[in-house]
Scaffold this active site. Structure first.
Site, PDB file in Angstrom:
ATOM      1  CG  ASP A  25      -1.861   1.105   1.220  1.00 52.81           C
ATOM      2  OD1 ASP A  25      -2.911   1.094   0.356  1.00 52.81           O
ATOM      3  OD2 ASP A  25      -1.619   2.241   1.667  1.00 52.81           O
ATOM      4  CG  HIS A 183      -7.220   7.268   3.982  1.00 55.62           C
ATOM      5  ND1 HIS A 183      -7.222   6.858   2.691  1.00 55.62           N
ATOM      6  CD2 HIS A 183      -8.374   7.403   4.344  1.00 55.62           C
ATOM      7  CE1 HIS A 183      -8.512   6.621   2.361  1.00 55.62           C
ATOM      8  NE2 HIS A 183      -9.312   7.090   3.289  1.00 55.62           N
ATOM      9  CG  ASP A 188      -5.109   1.697   4.281  1.00 57.11           C
ATOM     10  OD1 ASP A 188      -5.824   1.519   5.380  1.00 57.11           O
ATOM     11  OD2 ASP A 188      -5.167   2.849   3.591  1.00 57.11           O
TER      12      ASP A 188
END
Length: 219
Positions: A25, A183, A188
């Site tokens: 991510d 976020h 994530d």
């Protein structure tokens, strides 16, 4: 990371045709991989147990300094809550950040007996695009990831649970999700990794059930 047994490494190498799934991510300063800053990156290599079920290995992550001339969209920074000017971030220059992530990924690939890593992501093309663009900017020659193939948990979540939004797919899989932590690249990436493992392991349980039924039928 501990050394995997020969049997475990063999199972991992065979499960995805020599590719090691590594969940990635990124948090960025916008949606344009060529012009917007890469600000955070996290990677979660996966492994396989003696029972054939996938599980997570330790996460590796780093904050990243915006490359010279990078765009920083205030709307993106508002969503992520990242302040690129904060000296407490401990951010690394892009080349050092890639070295940090790639070293761990290459080690995991080697220990798993695989040939290369394959990126797993939620909207994987986004993460792979930013990763590949950073590699190009730095002229990095030792990128362990396949340059265009990936696994996308948007598709897998839609298939397995009828949900394509990360938080909803994770919850539909019976896993916890804290929207206050979203976020963050680490949070994530780890939730995406759990979702991917859950889908693959669900398929594994179906395989075992079918094998058991065939055994009963044969008897």
């Amino acid at each position: 990371m501990g050394i995997l047994s020969n049997n475990t490494a063999s199972r991992m190498a065979e499960r995805f045709r020599g590719f090691l799934p590594v969940v990635v991510d990124v948090e960025t300063g916008g949606f344009d991989a060529e012009h917007d800053a890469l600000l955070e990156i996290a990677a979660v290599p996966l492994t396989i147990g003696a029972d054939g079920f996938l599980c997570l290995r330790p996460t590796v992550s780093t904050h990243v300094e915006p490359f010279p001339g990078a765009n920083l969209d205030p709307r993106s920074l508002e969503i992520t809550g990242i302040d690129p000017t904060n000296p407490l971030r401990g951010a690394l220059a892009e080349r050092l950040a890639l070295d940090h992530i790639f070293h761990v990924v290459r080690e995991a690939v080697r220990e798993a007996g695989c040939q290369r890593a394959i990126l797993v992501g939620h909207n994987a093309a986004f993460d792979l695009g930013f990763l590949n663009q950073a590699v190009r900017r730095c002229g990095h020659k030792r990128n362990p990831f396949h340059p265009f193939s990936c696994f996308d948990t948007v598709s897998l979540g839609g298939l397995a649970y009828g949900q394509t939004v990360l938080s909803k797919a994770v919850l539909a899989a019976g896993l916890p999700f804290d929207s206050r932590e979203a976020h963050s690249a680490v949070y994530d990436a780890e939730r995406t990794a759990e979702l991917f493992c859950n889908v693959v392991n669900r398929w594994r349980r179906l395989e075992l059930l079918e094998q058991a039924q065939l055994g009963l039928d044969a008897a």
